[in-house]
Design an enzyme around this catalytic site. Sequence first.
Site: not given
Length: 240
Positions: A82, A134, A147, A149-151
């Site tokens: 998380n 997300s 953010y 792209a990371s998720k």
Amino acid sequence: MELADKAALITGGTAGIGLACAQLFAREGAAVTITGRDAARGIAAAAQIAGTIRFVAADLADIESVRALVRQAGPVDILVNNAASFPSAMTLDQQLESFEKTFDTNVRGAYFLAAGLVPGMMDRRHGSIINVTSMVASKGVPGAGVYSASKAAVESLTRTWAAEFGRSGVRVNSVAPGPTRTEGVEAEWGETNEQLGQALPLGRTARPDEIAQAVLFLASQRATFITGSVLHADGGGSAV
């Protein structure tokens, strides 16, 4: 109780969705370990949760801290990835330092934490990993490029890990929340978070405990034939 005799590790468990997961998991009988960077905040969070709970200081952006967490965690039945960095910046304004911190925390940290804990799960022939991703992993939102792209990368890892670990009894899934009213998100995104919530079919942001219920479902015996999936707890955001 749905998680009796289970050991759960929840990263970023001192506030927001992570804290809501820790509270719910403890009520359901799990022995819970929460992590965070701020020791004082972590100790305070652990003190307000009834049940068997401990706090371990860890920074998921620091690979040595991740390795230390693997050593300190002990046997883990449920891992909730998380902890996250969620910068708000348009692509042309994005700073390199923030970019790197986001990927180090959200992708590299989660990757090597799972890699360190999964062998024990495989040896015991059971385990569940829930990656908190997300809505913006699959939806374009201005200012959320790094953010999101990371998720999206973590959702890809969810599918890969499900394929790699499934024969050993380890399930891997994602929960993809929509805009959620947490202190950290509101500090970073301000009114934009509420505006995103108002645009959803349900017309509001989520409460952290609503997302925690989705995480609990995937961790529980009710989801024993579910792996490699993304549960969209996003107020209908993925439908429009």
